[in-house]
Design an enzyme around this catalytic site. Structure first.
Site, PDB file in Angstrom:
ATOM      1  N   ASN A 150     -10.253  -0.110  -0.956  1.00  0.00           N
ATOM      2  CA  ASN A 150      -8.674  -0.030  -0.853  1.00  0.00           C
ATOM      3  C   ASN A 150      -8.175  -0.434  -2.136  1.00  0.00           C
ATOM      4  O   ASN A 150      -8.028  -1.846  -2.341  1.00  0.00           O
ATOM      5  CB  ASN A 150      -8.267  -0.726   0.508  1.00  0.00           C
ATOM      6  CG  ASN A 150      -6.788  -0.741   0.520  1.00  0.00           C
ATOM      7  OD1 ASN A 150      -5.838  -0.331  -0.380  1.00  0.00           O
ATOM      8  ND2 ASN A 150      -6.372  -1.299   1.764  1.00  0.00           N
ATOM      9  N   CYS A 152       0.921  -1.181   0.008  1.00  0.00           N
ATOM     10  CA  CYS A 152       0.085   0.143   0.076  1.00  0.00           C
ATOM     11  C   CYS A 152       0.929   1.186   0.006  1.00  0.00           C
ATOM     12  O   CYS A 152       0.327   2.350  -0.204  1.00  0.00           O
ATOM     13  CB  CYS A 152      -0.950   0.016   1.086  1.00  0.00           C
ATOM     14  SG  CYS A 152      -2.109  -1.274   1.115  1.00  0.00           S
ATOM     15  N   HIS A 177      -3.478   7.162   2.516  1.00  0.00           N
ATOM     16  CA  HIS A 177      -3.959   5.947   1.819  1.00  0.00           C
ATOM     17  C   HIS A 177      -5.054   5.510   2.304  1.00  0.00           C
ATOM     18  O   HIS A 177      -5.363   5.601   3.383  1.00  0.00           O
ATOM     19  CB  HIS A 177      -2.590   4.924   2.195  1.00  0.00           C
ATOM     20  CG  HIS A 177      -3.228   3.372   1.717  1.00  0.00           C
ATOM     21  ND1 HIS A 177      -3.458   3.128   0.642  1.00  0.00           N
ATOM     22  CD2 HIS A 177      -3.328   2.351   2.884  1.00  0.00           C
ATOM     23  CE1 HIS A 177      -4.106   1.622   0.493  1.00  0.00           C
ATOM     24  NE2 HIS A 177      -3.712   1.156   2.032  1.00  0.00           N
TER      25      HIS A 177
HETATM   26  N1  COA Z   1     -19.362  -8.435   7.875  1.00  0.00           N
HETATM   27  C1  COA Z   1     -19.735  -8.619   9.135  1.00  0.00           C
HETATM   28  N2  COA Z   1     -19.027  -8.967  10.132  1.00  0.00           N
HETATM   29  C2  COA Z   1     -17.803  -8.964   9.974  1.00  0.00           C
HETATM   30  C3  COA Z   1     -17.257  -8.676   8.606  1.00  0.00           C
HETATM   31  C4  COA Z   1     -17.925  -8.206   7.667  1.00  0.00           C
HETATM   32  N3  COA Z   1     -17.274  -7.794   6.487  1.00  0.00           N
HETATM   33  N4  COA Z   1     -15.825  -8.823   9.041  1.00  0.00           N
HETATM   34  C5  COA Z   1     -15.603  -9.025  10.276  1.00  0.00           C
HETATM   35  N5  COA Z   1     -16.659  -9.417  10.715  1.00  0.00           N
HETATM   36  C6  COA Z   1     -16.734  -9.958  12.171  1.00  0.00           C
HETATM   37  C7  COA Z   1     -15.850 -10.506  12.741  1.00  0.00           C
HETATM   38  O1  COA Z   1     -15.979 -11.713  12.313  1.00  0.00           O
HETATM   39  C8  COA Z   1     -16.001 -10.436  14.435  1.00  0.00           C
HETATM   40  O2  COA Z   1     -17.097 -11.366  14.739  1.00  0.00           O
HETATM   41  P1  COA Z   1     -16.877 -12.014  16.184  1.00  0.00           P
HETATM   42  O3  COA Z   1     -16.895 -10.853  17.121  1.00  0.00           O
HETATM   43  O4  COA Z   1     -18.124 -12.882  16.239  1.00  0.00           O
HETATM   44  O5  COA Z   1     -15.646 -12.610  16.166  1.00  0.00           O
HETATM   45  C9  COA Z   1     -16.562  -9.057  14.241  1.00  0.00           C
HETATM   46  O6  COA Z   1     -16.940  -8.533  12.786  1.00  0.00           O
HETATM   47  C10 COA Z   1     -15.439  -8.131  14.501  1.00  0.00           C
HETATM   48  O7  COA Z   1     -14.449  -8.000  14.223  1.00  0.00           O
HETATM   49  P2  COA Z   1     -13.123  -7.201  14.296  1.00  0.00           P
HETATM   50  O8  COA Z   1     -11.873  -7.617  13.517  1.00  0.00           O
HETATM   51  O9  COA Z   1     -12.845  -6.799  15.709  1.00  0.00           O
HETATM   52  O10 COA Z   1     -13.574  -5.896  13.640  1.00  0.00           O
HETATM   53  P3  COA Z   1     -12.914  -4.600  13.381  1.00  0.00           P
HETATM   54  O11 COA Z   1     -13.650  -3.291  14.206  1.00  0.00           O
HETATM   55  O12 COA Z   1     -11.441  -4.719  13.750  1.00  0.00           O
HETATM   56  O13 COA Z   1     -13.074  -4.182  11.933  1.00  0.00           O
HETATM   57  C11 COA Z   1     -11.673  -4.290  10.004  1.00  0.00           C
HETATM   58  C12 COA Z   1     -12.584  -5.196  11.197  1.00  0.00           C
HETATM   59  C13 COA Z   1     -10.945  -5.371   9.109  1.00  0.00           C
HETATM   60  C14 COA Z   1     -12.539  -3.356   9.190  1.00  0.00           C
HETATM   61  C15 COA Z   1     -10.382  -3.314  10.677  1.00  0.00           C
HETATM   62  O14 COA Z   1      -9.878  -4.393  11.714  1.00  0.00           O
HETATM   63  C16 COA Z   1      -9.515  -2.928   9.878  1.00  0.00           C
HETATM   64  O15 COA Z   1      -9.963  -2.021   8.909  1.00  0.00           O
HETATM   65  N6  COA Z   1      -8.417  -3.121  10.026  1.00  0.00           N
HETATM   66  C17 COA Z   1      -7.225  -2.744   9.029  1.00  0.00           C
HETATM   67  C18 COA Z   1      -7.250  -3.188   7.738  1.00  0.00           C
HETATM   68  C19 COA Z   1      -6.591  -2.484   6.577  1.00  0.00           C
HETATM   69  O16 COA Z   1      -6.519  -1.387   6.581  1.00  0.00           O
HETATM   70  N7  COA Z   1      -5.837  -3.202   5.755  1.00  0.00           N
HETATM   71  C20 COA Z   1      -5.045  -2.513   4.750  1.00  0.00           C
HETATM   72  C21 COA Z   1      -4.168  -1.633   5.349  1.00  0.00           C
HETATM   73  S1  COA Z   1      -3.041  -1.376   3.889  1.00  0.00           S
END
Ligand code: COA
Length: 331
Positions: A288, A113, A258
Site C-alpha cells: 500500500n 489514500c 486503491h
Molecule cells: N503477522 C502475523 N500475525 C499478525 C500480523 C502479521 N503481520 N498482523 C496481525 N497479526 C495477528 C494479530 O495480532 C491477531 O492475533 P491475535 O488473534 O492473537 O490477537 C491475528 O493476526 C488476527 O488479527 P486481525 O487484526 O484480526 O487480522 P485481520 O484478518 O483483520 O487482518 C489486516 C489484519 C491489517 C491485514 C486487515 O485488518 C486489513 O487489511 N485491514 C485494512 C487495513 C488497510 O487497508 N489499511 C489502509 C487503508 S487505506
C-alpha cells in the site's frame, strides 16, 4: 466548457525490494500470513539518500515524456502526499524547483489514500473553470520511515510502502471524452481509526522525548474497522458516479481500486459484479503506497495497453480520515 483528459502518466518506485521473508525474522510474522491476509508478496522501501521528491520527479519526467511535453508547458502542480520530505514546505515546491519551473502554483494536498483522486478533482476544477490547461498531478509517499518494524508494528509495517505515480491532465473540447464524474466524501468521526498522532501542533514541543519513546509517531490503525468501511464505501462511491452518468458497472473497461489489501479489492469487485478482466491490482508487488497506488497502477495499465480510447475507466479510493471517493472518465 473544456473537460480534462489524461495526456501522459509515469511512475517510480525505490530499487530496494523488501520481501515478506525479510519481516519474519524481526517481527513474528510469516510470508504465508501476509500473503493470505493481504495479497502482498513484496514491496519497495527507500534506501538511505533516496527522497520522496526524487520519486515524484522520476514519475513526472515519465509522464511529461509520454505526453510529449516540456516541463515549462505545465500551468500548475497538485502534489498529493501525507509523507512530505519535510514538515514544511511540502514536496510540490521542491518538485517545481527540480523541474526548473517558473513560479507556477505548486499545491500540496493531504487526503491520505484518497489523495490522488482528490488531487485529480482539484486539477479538473482548474481546467473546467478555464484557469489552467495543463496540470501535473502527483501521488507520492514514503511510508517506510514511519513503520514500527518491531513485533508491535507487524499489523501495519507489512502493509505500507513507498512509491510515486504521476499524470498530466489537459483540457479537451472533444465531447464525451475525459473526466465525467467525481464522488468525494469524508467522515472525521473515524479520524483515529487510522492515524499518526504526532508530531503535531497540539503538543509543545511537537513531539517530546517521552512521547517519541512511546512511538506516537508510528502509524496506528484499527485494521478491522478500516476494512469494514473500505469494502462498503468504495463500491458505493463508484456506483454513485455511474448512476449520475446513467451507466452500469458492466460498462467499465478498467477499475483501479486503491491498493490497500487484495481482500478489500476482491470484495469491491464482487460488490460491483465485475469480471477479473475489468479490475487491475498490483498490491502483490508494491503493498500500500497510499496516494501513489492508483497512479502507479494507472501507469502500468497505460503502458501495458490495458486502456484504449473510448474505454470507461474508474478509480476509487478509501483511507485515513476517513476519506473516500471515485472518478469515472472516458479514456
Ligand atoms: N503477522 C502475523 N500475525 C499478525 C500480523 C502479521 N503481520 N498482523 C496481525 N497479526 C495477528 C494479530 O495480532 C491477531 O492475533 P491475535 O488473534 O492473537 O490477537 C491475528 O493476526 C488476527 O488479527 P486481525 O487484526 O484480526 O487480522 P485481520 O484478518 O483483520 O487482518 C489486516 C489484519 C491489517 C491485514 C486487515 O485488518 C486489513 O487489511 N485491514 C485494512 C487495513 C488497510 O487497508 N489499511 C489502509 C487503508 S487505506
Amino acid at each position: 466548457m473544456p473537460t480534462s483528459i489524461v495526456l501522459g502518466t509515469g511512475r517510480a518506485v525505490p530499487g530496494r525490494v523488501v520481501t515478506n521473508d525479510e519481516f519474519s525474522g524481526s517481527m513474528d510474522t510469516s510470508d504465508e500470513w501476509i500473503r493470505t491476509r493481504t495479497g502482498i508478496r513484496e514491496r519497495r522501501w527507500i534506501s538511505p539518500g533516496e527522497t520522496g521528491v526524487d520519486l515524484g520527479l522520476e514519475a513526472t519526467r515519465q509522464a511529461l515524456a509520454a505526453a510529449g511535453m516540456q516541463p515549462g508547458e505545465l500551468d500548475a502542480i497538485i502534489y498529493a502526499t501525507i509523507t512530505p520530505d519535510h514538515f514544511l514546505p511540502g514536496n510540490g515546491v521542491y518538485l517545481q524547483t527540480r523541474l526548473g519551473l517558473g513560479p507556477i502554483p505548486a499545491i500540496d494536498l493531504r487526503m491520505q489514500c484518497a489523495g490522488f483522486v482528490y488531487a485529480l478533482s482539484v486539477a479538473d476544477a482548474f481546467i473546467r473553470g478555464g484557469m489552467y490547461r495543463r496540470v501535473l498531478v502527483v501521488g507520492q509517499e514514503i511510508q517506510s520511515t514511519r513503520m514500527d518494524v518491531s513485533p508491535k508494528g507487524r499489523h501495519t509495517a507489512v502493509l505500507f510502502a513507498d512509491g510515486a505515480g504521476a499524470a498530466i491532465l489537459g483540457a479537451t473540447d472533444e465531447p464525451g471524452r475525459g473526466i465525467l464524474a467525481f464522488d468525494l466524501h469524508s467522515d472525521g468521526a473515524f479520524a483515529e481509526k487510522l492515524w499518526v498522532e504526532e508530531p503535531g501542533s497540539l503538543h509543545n514541543p511537537t513531539i517530546s522525548a517521552d512521547r517519541y519513546e512511546a512511538g506516537t509517531y508510528f502509524l496506528q490503525m484499527d485494521g478491522k474497522e478500516v476494512f469494514r468501511h473500505a469494502v462498503h464505501r468504495m463500491p458505493e462511491s463508484v456506483r454513485t458516479c455511474l448512476d449520475r452518468l446513467g451507466l452500469a458497472p458492466s460498462e467499465i473497461a478498467l477499475l483501479i481500486p486503491h491498493q490497500a489489501n487484495m481482500r478489500i479489492s476482491e470484495m469491491v469487485q464482487r460488490e460491483l459484479g465485475l469480471a477479473d478482466s475489468q479490475v487491475y491490482n498490483n498490491i502483490e508487488r508494491y503493498g500500500n503506497t497510499t496516494s501513489a497506488t492508483i497512479p502507479i497502477a494507472l501507469d502500468e495499465c497505460v503502458r501495458a495497453g490495458r486502456v484504449a480510447p473510448g474505454d470507461l475507466v474508474a478509480l476509487t479510493a478509501f483511507g485515513s480520515g476517513f476519506v473516500w471517493g471515485s472518478v469515472v472518465m472516458r479514456w
